[in-house]
Design a protein around this motif. Sequence first.
Motif, PDB file in Angstrom:
ATOM      1  N   LEU A  28      -8.259  36.085  29.705  1.00 34.09           N
ATOM      2  CA  LEU A  28      -9.020  36.855  30.693  1.00 34.09           C
ATOM      3  C   LEU A  28      -8.102  37.788  31.476  1.00 34.09           C
ATOM      4  CD1 LEU A  28     -11.230  33.930  32.043  1.00 34.09           C
ATOM      5  CD2 LEU A  28     -11.895  35.657  30.355  1.00 34.09           C
ATOM      6  N   ASP A  29      -7.148  38.392  30.832  1.00 33.30           N
ATOM      7  CA  ASP A  29      -6.195  39.262  31.509  1.00 33.30           C
ATOM      8  C   ASP A  29      -6.871  40.545  31.988  1.00 33.30           C
ATOM      9  OD1 ASP A  29      -4.455  37.326  30.688  1.00 33.30           O
ATOM     10  OD2 ASP A  29      -3.647  38.478  29.009  1.00 33.30           O
ATOM     11  N   TYR A  30      -6.285  41.118  33.042  1.00 32.33           N
ATOM     12  CA  TYR A  30      -6.684  42.433  33.571  1.00 32.33           C
ATOM     13  C   TYR A  30      -8.173  42.467  33.901  1.00 32.33           C
ATOM     14  CZ  TYR A  30      -2.119  44.222  32.219  1.00 32.33           C
ATOM     15  OH  TYR A  30      -0.770  44.440  32.104  1.00 32.33           O
ATOM     16  N   ASN A  31      -8.582  41.501  34.675  1.00 33.74           N
ATOM     17  CA  ASN A  31      -9.902  41.509  35.279  1.00 33.74           C
ATOM     18  C   ASN A  31      -9.717  41.467  36.794  1.00 33.74           C
ATOM     19  OD1 ASN A  31     -12.327  41.278  33.227  1.00 33.74           O
ATOM     20  ND2 ASN A  31     -10.648  40.063  32.340  1.00 33.74           N
ATOM     21  N   SER A  32     -10.716  41.006  37.510  1.00 30.70           N
ATOM     22  CA  SER A  32     -10.628  40.981  38.971  1.00 30.70           C
ATOM     23  C   SER A  32     -10.950  39.593  39.510  1.00 30.70           C
ATOM     24  CB  SER A  32     -11.583  42.016  39.585  1.00 30.70           C
ATOM     25  OG  SER A  32     -11.254  43.316  39.156  1.00 30.70           O
ATOM     26  N   PHE A  33     -10.520  38.568  38.812  1.00 29.66           N
ATOM     27  CA  PHE A  33     -10.780  37.204  39.271  1.00 29.66           C
ATOM     28  C   PHE A  33      -9.867  36.876  40.448  1.00 29.66           C
ATOM     29  CE2 PHE A  33     -11.846  36.939  34.652  1.00 29.66           C
ATOM     30  CZ  PHE A  33     -13.199  36.692  34.802  1.00 29.66           C
ATOM     31  N   SER A  34     -10.417  36.243  41.434  1.00 27.75           N
ATOM     32  CA  SER A  34      -9.657  35.807  42.595  1.00 27.75           C
ATOM     33  C   SER A  34      -9.579  34.287  42.691  1.00 27.75           C
ATOM     34  CB  SER A  34     -10.281  36.355  43.894  1.00 27.75           C
ATOM     35  OG  SER A  34     -11.631  35.931  44.024  1.00 27.75           O
ATOM     36  N   GLN A  35     -10.266  33.586  41.809  1.00 24.62           N
ATOM     37  CA  GLN A  35     -10.274  32.138  41.841  1.00 24.62           C
ATOM     38  C   GLN A  35     -10.565  31.601  40.445  1.00 24.62           C
ATOM     39  OE1 GLN A  35     -13.186  30.475  44.477  1.00 24.62           O
ATOM     40  NE2 GLN A  35     -12.445  28.366  44.274  1.00 24.62           N
ATOM     41  N   ILE A  36      -9.887  30.522  40.115  1.00 27.06           N
ATOM     42  CA  ILE A  36     -10.113  29.865  38.820  1.00 27.06           C
ATOM     43  C   ILE A  36     -11.136  28.755  39.047  1.00 27.06           C
ATOM     44  CG2 ILE A  36      -9.030  28.630  36.907  1.00 27.06           C
ATOM     45  CD1 ILE A  36      -6.377  29.856  37.702  1.00 27.06           C
ATOM     46  N   ARG A  37     -12.210  28.807  38.264  1.00 25.68           N
ATOM     47  CA  ARG A  37     -13.252  27.821  38.424  1.00 25.68           C
ATOM     48  C   ARG A  37     -14.022  27.685  37.125  1.00 25.68           C
ATOM     49  NH1 ARG A  37     -18.002  30.065  42.198  1.00 25.68           N
ATOM     50  NH2 ARG A  37     -18.978  28.278  41.173  1.00 25.68           N
ATOM     51  N   GLY A  38     -14.802  26.610  37.012  1.00 26.91           N
ATOM     52  CA  GLY A  38     -15.688  26.448  35.863  1.00 26.91           C
ATOM     53  C   GLY A  38     -15.031  25.917  34.616  1.00 26.91           C
ATOM     54  N   LEU A  39     -13.776  25.467  34.674  1.00 31.81           N
ATOM     55  CA  LEU A  39     -13.087  25.008  33.472  1.00 31.81           C
ATOM     56  C   LEU A  39     -12.889  23.496  33.450  1.00 31.81           C
ATOM     57  CD1 LEU A  39     -10.282  27.729  33.335  1.00 31.81           C
ATOM     58  CD2 LEU A  39     -12.494  27.739  32.140  1.00 31.81           C
ATOM     59  N   GLY A  40     -13.472  22.801  34.376  1.00 31.91           N
ATOM     60  CA  GLY A  40     -13.199  21.376  34.526  1.00 31.91           C
ATOM     61  C   GLY A  40     -13.583  20.552  33.322  1.00 31.91           C
ATOM     62  N   ARG A  41     -14.621  20.969  32.565  1.00 34.48           N
ATOM     63  CA  ARG A  41     -15.103  20.176  31.436  1.00 34.48           C
ATOM     64  C   ARG A  41     -14.723  20.774  30.088  1.00 34.48           C
ATOM     65  NH1 ARG A  41     -21.235  18.223  33.238  1.00 34.48           N
ATOM     66  NH2 ARG A  41     -20.608  17.285  35.241  1.00 34.48           N
ATOM     67  N   CYS A  42     -13.843  21.725  30.108  1.00 35.31           N
ATOM     68  CA  CYS A  42     -13.377  22.308  28.841  1.00 35.31           C
ATOM     69  C   CYS A  42     -12.252  21.424  28.311  1.00 35.31           C
ATOM     70  CB  CYS A  42     -12.907  23.740  29.057  1.00 35.31           C
ATOM     71  SG  CYS A  42     -14.208  24.871  29.562  1.00 35.31           S
ATOM     72  N   THR A  43     -12.635  20.306  27.736  1.00 37.14           N
ATOM     73  CA  THR A  43     -11.655  19.304  27.340  1.00 37.14           C
ATOM     74  C   THR A  43     -10.820  19.708  26.132  1.00 37.14           C
ATOM     75  OG1 THR A  43     -13.379  18.238  26.001  1.00 37.14           O
ATOM     76  CG2 THR A  43     -13.050  17.448  28.271  1.00 37.14           C
ATOM     77  N   GLY A  44     -11.170  20.824  25.501  1.00 35.02           N
ATOM     78  CA  GLY A  44     -10.379  21.277  24.359  1.00 35.02           C
ATOM     79  C   GLY A  44      -9.556  22.510  24.656  1.00 35.02           C
ATOM     80  N   LEU A  45      -9.544  22.970  25.903  1.00 32.27           N
ATOM     81  CA  LEU A  45      -8.846  24.211  26.248  1.00 32.27           C
ATOM     82  C   LEU A  45      -7.333  23.974  26.275  1.00 32.27           C
ATOM     83  CD1 LEU A  45      -9.354  27.165  27.057  1.00 32.27           C
ATOM     84  CD2 LEU A  45      -9.305  26.416  29.451  1.00 32.27           C
ATOM     85  N   THR A  46      -6.597  24.655  25.398  1.00 33.27           N
ATOM     86  CA  THR A  46      -5.143  24.505  25.313  1.00 33.27           C
ATOM     87  C   THR A  46      -4.383  25.768  25.704  1.00 33.27           C
ATOM     88  OG1 THR A  46      -5.185  25.105  22.960  1.00 33.27           O
ATOM     89  CG2 THR A  46      -5.328  22.753  23.514  1.00 33.27           C
ATOM     90  N   HIS A  47      -5.032  26.946  25.647  1.00 35.88           N
ATOM     91  CA  HIS A  47      -4.372  28.204  25.980  1.00 35.88           C
ATOM     92  C   HIS A  47      -5.246  28.962  26.984  1.00 35.88           C
ATOM     93  CE1 HIS A  47      -2.574  27.068  22.172  1.00 35.88           C
ATOM     94  NE2 HIS A  47      -1.593  27.932  22.377  1.00 35.88           N
TER      95      HIS A  47
END
Length: 788
Positions: free
Chosen positions: A154-173
């Motif tokens: 998600l590079d070069y966007n305008s996110f100010s906070q990381i959220r919503g990834l708590g249940r992504c149990t397979g996220l490695t990168h």
Amino acid sequence: MGDEQQVPQTPAVPQTCADRLSTSNEEQIEKMKKDGVLTEEQVASCLSNLGHSATGLQHVYQFLSIPGRHLSNISILSNYVYLQKLEIPHNNIKDLSCVSHMPYLIILDASHNEISDFFGFQPPKNLKEVNLSHNRMVLMKDLSAYCSLSKLKLDYNSFSQIRGLGRCTGLTHLSLAHNKLSHISGLNNLPLKELCLRGNQITKIENMETLRSLHVVDLSFNKIQSLSGLQDLILLGSVNLERNLISDIKEASHLHSLYLLRELNLLKNPVQDQPDCRLALIFLLQHLSGLDQQKVTAEEKVSSVNRYDPPLEVVAARDHMTHMVYQLMQPQVLYDSTLPSLDSPYPMLVLTGPQACGKRELAHKLCLDFTDFFSYGACHTTRDPYFGEENGSDYHFVTEEVFQNMIHMGQFIQTMQYGGHWYGLSREAVEAVAREGLACCVHMELEGVFSLKNSYFEPRYVLLIPTDQERYCLRLRRRALYTQPQVEAALGRVHLYARVSREHPGFFDDVIRCDDPAEAYTSLKQVVRQYLGLHQAGGDHKQSSSSTPDTSTELSREEVPAKERSRPPSSPAEAGLPSSPGPAPEPSEAGVCRTYLSKVQAQLTPLKTPAELSSLQRRQQLVREALKGRSPEAYTQLFKRSAQTAPSLLTSQSQDPARSPSRIPPQNQPEDSSDESRASSALSIPSSTGASSKTAGPAGGSELGSEPHVEPLDTTSLEHTLETLQDQVETSHTPDAPRPASGLLSPAVTPSSGRPGSNARPVLPPIPPGRKSPSPSPTTLPDLGPRP
């Protein structure tokens, strides 16, 4: 006017319906292209990877890649339900709702578009990799439904906070580079292996202790000032912190426990302005293979260790070289008392052990109980005296400036730093003891032992080590002199001493437990008695020797040649007579003083093969013949410097037929004479003369006094022959002849010829008259000698 020729006109063909439809379609397609609408013709030209459909009933194209077509409408892709990989970068797409109709989609690349809705499509259940960088998204939504998601960019966007990834149990990168993040959050317990937060506004590394699987972290181009927060990521292998605000080299200590860390980038941080920054970082992180995008070489690792925490051997070598250089810069002075000789070095006893193990108290007590042999050598130190310590008796307390001046004047034998203070053994401290005719007893830390081993002194080293940790801690705390960190450091030193003793067998001559001071002194006293050849009870000497066989005596009889064992005492000292004015010693005490050398020599003298003994005998014979003028000229030239003293000595000895060199000593002399004949020093190395006095060769050759056939001597052995015979010539006696009483030299008498350090001058001055100990000759003083 004539008739005008008329050109016939071709009748117009009427346009069919199909032609009109084709023209309209082309125009419509061109218009759709201009409007950014994806057409079937474009899709058909960009499809690839023909394979089976998910049901396996038909062949379909699985990959579609349409980059850089200025597309804004891709709704036509709703019909391509079997796509597994969709790449539509560098377009003008704003809506991705068509992805909701691709249940088998695995890879989605929609970067460099104008998407503002974060994951604005129904989740394909097998979607694993998504690239939505370079878009216009501002708010992250909950991605709990995307359970198969493993790589999210998600590079070069305008996110100010990381959220919503708590249940992504397979996220490695996960990559959120160049957004507007000000802190790290929302990543708890994710199985991330690679995390990129480059180019944000992060000021602190936080909330990452649960990312136990993290391998690569990119936090470059932020505002981070400390590396704290990475110390728990035990699998971390690469850290990029380029262009941050790290200014202290010590921050690298937070990464010291990351043993898998191989790559570290701290380019363009304030810490780079410090001198030797690279070596300091390599020293703190020895497991690095790359630093600041450059390979770390083995030479750099060795240089960093030698600079900031050199091994004890390196410190000792530098210390020794420093003192040698400063000594050479001063006017040269030859010290008669401690100058090494061919026969034996100056005797010393060194007690070493960790802090507060009682080595200073034991050294003082030992010198009080063995006043005839030892005297305490006080070291210099820059620390303040503890309660009860006396200047000059326990230490010489000096200032830092005075200590450094003494170093520059070459006055030290060894120095060391411990606990922020300097300690050093001065040459004068040893000389003051040696001038009294005694051996020097000192105590020092392990660093001092390493340094002293580089000098020409060859002391006996006794390690005093505590084995009861609780008892040792209690002793440290009772002194009320050390803080808790100092106590812990002292405990660590105990393991250091134990490791050195374990990894370097023979480094210490003896190891004594010092948990109980009384027991430690009893063991130390017994060890010193063994060094000196003394028995526990002097009056029971004969009884103990007759009832229990002495191993050292048996060894001495095997190693010492028969001639040496059987020859009579050749000096008053060997016969047990006093060589200087003063009261005669008690018989038992004199017997003890005469016998301790033979036992120590038996332990120190290496066994020689018959070939070595034969060669040594032959060379001795040839050199003696050279001294008498009966050998080739080469030998005479070798000893031309000492020839002026030899004739008179030989003449004086030849006047007494019983002491003639050619006469064989009686074979029926008692074997106890070997104890008396070899009492030249307490713990010294046996001289080459005594070791080579056997007269018969392996084949039954003639005696030393005979005139055998002179064999040519190889020039390579001349140097060894010179060193062997110089002590015989300069000590004014032939190898076979006993030493006359007139050969005892006083310190004021200087021989007419000879070299410094030879036996022409006494190894130690005689003990002054009036001592309670027997008055031996200059060579009958205690000598601890080298280690076996």
